[in-house]
Design a protein around this motif. Structure first.
Motif, PDB file in Angstrom:
ATOM      1  N   TYR A  62      -2.057   2.615  -8.789  1.00  0.00           N
ATOM      2  CA  TYR A  62      -1.238   1.787  -9.675  1.00  0.00           C
ATOM      3  C   TYR A  62      -1.304   0.341  -9.205  1.00  0.00           C
ATOM      4  O   TYR A  62      -1.119   0.059  -8.018  1.00  0.00           O
ATOM      5  N   ASP A  63      -1.572  -0.570 -10.136  1.00  0.00           N
ATOM      6  CA  ASP A  63      -1.637  -1.989  -9.823  1.00  0.00           C
ATOM      7  C   ASP A  63      -0.249  -2.599  -9.962  1.00  0.00           C
ATOM      8  O   ASP A  63       0.252  -2.815 -11.078  1.00  0.00           O
ATOM      9  N   VAL A  64       0.378  -2.883  -8.826  1.00  0.00           N
ATOM     10  CA  VAL A  64       1.701  -3.500  -8.818  1.00  0.00           C
ATOM     11  C   VAL A  64       1.624  -4.905  -9.384  1.00  0.00           C
ATOM     12  O   VAL A  64       2.489  -5.339 -10.152  1.00  0.00           O
ATOM     13  N   THR A  65       0.597  -5.635  -8.994  1.00  0.00           N
ATOM     14  CA  THR A  65       0.271  -6.958  -9.524  1.00  0.00           C
ATOM     15  C   THR A  65      -1.233  -6.977  -9.752  1.00  0.00           C
ATOM     16  O   THR A  65      -1.945  -6.036  -9.371  1.00  0.00           O
ATOM     17  N   PRO A  66      -1.785  -8.019 -10.358  1.00  0.00           N
ATOM     18  CA  PRO A  66      -3.241  -8.083 -10.532  1.00  0.00           C
ATOM     19  C   PRO A  66      -4.026  -8.033  -9.229  1.00  0.00           C
ATOM     20  O   PRO A  66      -5.223  -7.739  -9.236  1.00  0.00           O
ATOM     21  N   THR A  67      -3.353  -8.313  -8.096  1.00  0.00           N
ATOM     22  CA  THR A  67      -4.069  -8.339  -6.817  1.00  0.00           C
ATOM     23  C   THR A  67      -3.588  -7.299  -5.811  1.00  0.00           C
ATOM     24  O   THR A  67      -4.177  -7.165  -4.735  1.00  0.00           O
ATOM     25  N   VAL A  68      -2.533  -6.559  -6.116  1.00  0.00           N
ATOM     26  CA  VAL A  68      -1.986  -5.575  -5.176  1.00  0.00           C
ATOM     27  C   VAL A  68      -1.979  -4.193  -5.829  1.00  0.00           C
ATOM     28  O   VAL A  68      -1.447  -4.014  -6.925  1.00  0.00           O
ATOM     29  N   ARG A  69      -2.577  -3.228  -5.148  1.00  0.00           N
ATOM     30  CA  ARG A  69      -2.670  -1.861  -5.652  1.00  0.00           C
ATOM     31  C   ARG A  69      -2.132  -0.888  -4.619  1.00  0.00           C
ATOM     32  O   ARG A  69      -2.405  -1.018  -3.420  1.00  0.00           O
ATOM     33  N   ILE A  70      -1.372   0.113  -5.096  1.00  0.00           N
ATOM     34  CA  ILE A  70      -0.959   1.211  -4.234  1.00  0.00           C
ATOM     35  C   ILE A  70      -1.671   2.472  -4.702  1.00  0.00           C
ATOM     36  O   ILE A  70      -1.936   2.645  -5.899  1.00  0.00           O
ATOM     37  N   SER A  71      -1.990   3.357  -3.769  1.00  0.00           N
ATOM     38  CA  SER A  71      -2.729   4.573  -4.109  1.00  0.00           C
ATOM     39  C   SER A  71      -2.416   5.658  -3.104  1.00  0.00           C
ATOM     40  O   SER A  71      -1.965   5.390  -1.983  1.00  0.00           O
ATOM     41  N   GLY A  72      -2.683   6.900  -3.508  1.00  0.00           N
ATOM     42  CA  GLY A  72      -2.482   8.009  -2.583  1.00  0.00           C
ATOM     43  C   GLY A  72      -2.674   9.345  -3.266  1.00  0.00           C
ATOM     44  O   GLY A  72      -2.688   9.432  -4.502  1.00  0.00           O
ATOM     45  N   GLY A  73      -2.836  10.375  -2.458  1.00  0.00           N
ATOM     46  CA  GLY A  73      -3.015  11.700  -3.014  1.00  0.00           C
ATOM     47  C   GLY A  73      -3.434  12.704  -1.966  1.00  0.00           C
ATOM     48  O   GLY A  73      -3.536  12.406  -0.773  1.00  0.00           O
ATOM     49  N   PRO A  74      -3.687  13.947  -2.388  1.00  0.00           N
ATOM     50  CA  PRO A  74      -4.015  15.033  -1.463  1.00  0.00           C
ATOM     51  C   PRO A  74      -5.483  15.027  -1.044  1.00  0.00           C
ATOM     52  O   PRO A  74      -6.350  14.514  -1.758  1.00  0.00           O
ATOM     53  N   ARG A  75      -5.742  15.636   0.119  1.00  0.00           N
ATOM     54  CA  ARG A  75      -7.094  15.839   0.631  1.00  0.00           C
ATOM     55  C   ARG A  75      -7.219  17.285   1.115  1.00  0.00           C
ATOM     56  O   ARG A  75      -6.264  17.852   1.642  1.00  0.00           O
ATOM     57  N   ILE A  76      -8.410  17.825   0.983  1.00  0.00           N
ATOM     58  CA  ILE A  76      -8.680  19.161   1.502  1.00  0.00           C
ATOM     59  C   ILE A  76     -10.133  19.194   1.969  1.00  0.00           C
ATOM     60  O   ILE A  76     -10.994  18.544   1.380  1.00  0.00           O
ATOM     61  N   SER A  77     -10.376  19.913   3.049  1.00  0.00           N
ATOM     62  CA  SER A  77     -11.709  19.936   3.635  1.00  0.00           C
ATOM     63  C   SER A  77     -12.075  21.357   4.042  1.00  0.00           C
ATOM     64  O   SER A  77     -11.226  22.118   4.531  1.00  0.00           O
ATOM     65  N   PHE A  78     -13.347  21.714   3.835  1.00  0.00           N
ATOM     66  CA  PHE A  78     -13.898  23.011   4.225  1.00  0.00           C
ATOM     67  C   PHE A  78     -15.124  22.778   5.101  1.00  0.00           C
ATOM     68  O   PHE A  78     -15.763  21.730   5.029  1.00  0.00           O
ATOM     69  N   ALA A  79     -15.469  23.773   5.907  1.00  0.00           N
ATOM     70  CA  ALA A  79     -16.660  23.647   6.744  1.00  0.00           C
ATOM     71  C   ALA A  79     -17.222  25.032   7.043  1.00  0.00           C
ATOM     72  O   ALA A  79     -16.515  26.050   6.960  1.00  0.00           O
ATOM     73  N   SER A  80     -18.493  25.057   7.403  1.00  0.00           N
ATOM     74  CA  SER A  80     -19.167  26.314   7.727  1.00  0.00           C
ATOM     75  C   SER A  80     -19.000  26.644   9.206  1.00  0.00           C
ATOM     76  O   SER A  80     -18.533  25.826  10.013  1.00  0.00           O
ATOM     77  N   ALA A  81     -19.422  27.851   9.583  1.00  0.00           N
ATOM     78  CA  ALA A  81     -19.269  28.322  10.964  1.00  0.00           C
ATOM     79  C   ALA A  81     -20.015  27.429  11.952  1.00  0.00           C
ATOM     80  O   ALA A  81     -19.536  27.196  13.066  1.00  0.00           O
ATOM     81  N   ASP A  82     -21.191  26.915  11.573  1.00  0.00           N
ATOM     82  CA  ASP A  82     -21.960  26.079  12.495  1.00  0.00           C
ATOM     83  C   ASP A  82     -21.222  24.784  12.816  1.00  0.00           C
ATOM     84  O   ASP A  82     -21.298  24.277  13.943  1.00  0.00           O
ATOM     85  N   TYR A  83     -20.523  24.223  11.833  1.00  0.00           N
ATOM     86  CA  TYR A  83     -19.732  23.020  12.096  1.00  0.00           C
ATOM     87  C   TYR A  83     -18.600  23.343  13.067  1.00  0.00           C
ATOM     88  O   TYR A  83     -18.390  22.649  14.070  1.00  0.00           O
ATOM     89  N   PHE A  84     -17.844  24.394  12.765  1.00  0.00           N
ATOM     90  CA  PHE A  84     -16.717  24.749  13.617  1.00  0.00           C
ATOM     91  C   PHE A  84     -17.162  25.110  15.022  1.00  0.00           C
ATOM     92  O   PHE A  84     -16.465  24.815  16.001  1.00  0.00           O
ATOM     93  N   ASP A  85     -18.322  25.738  15.148  1.00  0.00           N
ATOM     94  CA  ASP A  85     -18.816  26.093  16.470  1.00  0.00           C
ATOM     95  C   ASP A  85     -19.072  24.848  17.317  1.00  0.00           C
ATOM     96  O   ASP A  85     -18.771  24.825  18.512  1.00  0.00           O
ATOM     97  N   ALA A  86     -19.613  23.795  16.684  1.00  0.00           N
ATOM     98  CA  ALA A  86     -19.916  22.564  17.421  1.00  0.00           C
ATOM     99  C   ALA A  86     -18.651  21.853  17.895  1.00  0.00           C
ATOM    100  O   ALA A  86     -18.594  21.349  19.025  1.00  0.00           O
TER     101      ALA A  86
END
Length: 265
Positions: free
Chosen positions: A157-181
């Protein structure tokens, strides 16, 4: 200061090297490009899954071919070279560099994680005019041999023409080789470190939330204040490294500034 985040540059450099061999009038390399340079100061865990925090610095480097003006971008986006870009849907290649994870007190006895990178693809779209969803799928190079998938949605959302606020969820997955490292502890490491032996599979890596306040100082220059929270899940949370010496809850706060240079080839 130690860099604790990743610098996205490797993929774009490789693509430019390959394309330069075929450069010429009307080639894909010809046209308008941009180079974004900047820096970030942040407080974050000293390693992924760690419980100690440290103040660090991170350079920001992003290179790409100019297209329709992006409605939204996030500091979590890795470098993206869009092959499809109509302003509402973007898809293409992405990549980042990973720095080595050196041994310290909590990691003593564990094999170090080598520096390397990840390369793959991304897809993003706008389900609403004020919401962007983005997914990346990357494969490790040298640092690990696994896959990582990151998914994020940000309302802005643009509070002003030059200032913006933002945000939201994140989720991440990985394979066994990544977790092993990053989270595995084999028998030799267990004997040397005192941690319980652990052999992870693949699955959910983390869930969390992120947000930022961004100020457009001038047309090419921006500054932002940001915060991120992630909770390690699945094989990451079950690791003896996290259970016995770390923390499932991971926080990051910081400030950054960038400057964009536009040029033609």
């Amino acid at each position: 200061m130690r860099i604790v985040r990743t610098i996205p540059l490797l993929l774009a450099s490789g693509l430019l090297t390959v394309s330069a061999a075929n450069a010429g009038e009307g080639s894909w390399l010809s046209g308008d490009w941009y180079l974004t340079l900047g820096a970030t100061g942040l407080v974050a865990p000293d390693f992924e899954g760690g419980k100690k925090y440290m103040l660090s610095a991170q350079p920001i480097i992003s290179l790409g071919k100019a297209g329709p003006q992006a409605r939204f971008s996030s500091r979590n986006d890795n470098i993206s070279l869009a092959l499809i870009d109509d302003g509402s849907v973007r898809a293409g290649l992405t990549g980042k560099i990973l720095f080595s994870r050196d041994s310290d007190d909590e990691l003593k006895g564990l094999d170090p994680v080598r520096w390397g990178g990840e390369a793959g693809g991304f897809f993003e779209f706008y389900p609403l005019d004020w919401v962007r969803a983005r997914a990346e799928l990357r494969h490790g190079i040298r640092a690990h041999n696994g896959f990582v998938a990151d998914i994020a949605a940000d309302a802005f959302y643009d509070v002003t023409p030059t200032v913006r606020i933002s945000g939201g969820p994140r989720i991440s997955f990985a394979s066994a080789d990544y977790f092993d490292a990053y989270y595995g502890v084999n028998a030799t490491e267990a004997a040397a470190s005192g941690l319980s032996e652990y052999h992870p599979g693949g699955g959910l890596k983390s869930t969390g939330l992120g947000g930022a306040v961004t100020w457009k100082v001038t047309a090419p220059m921006t500054a932002s204040l940001f915060g991120e929270y992630s909770r390690l899940m699945g094989p990451a949370a079950d690791s003896s490294l996290v259970k016995e010496r770390g923390d499932r809850n991971q926080f990051t706060v910081g400030v950054s500034t960038t400057y964009r240079f536009d040029f033609s080839m």
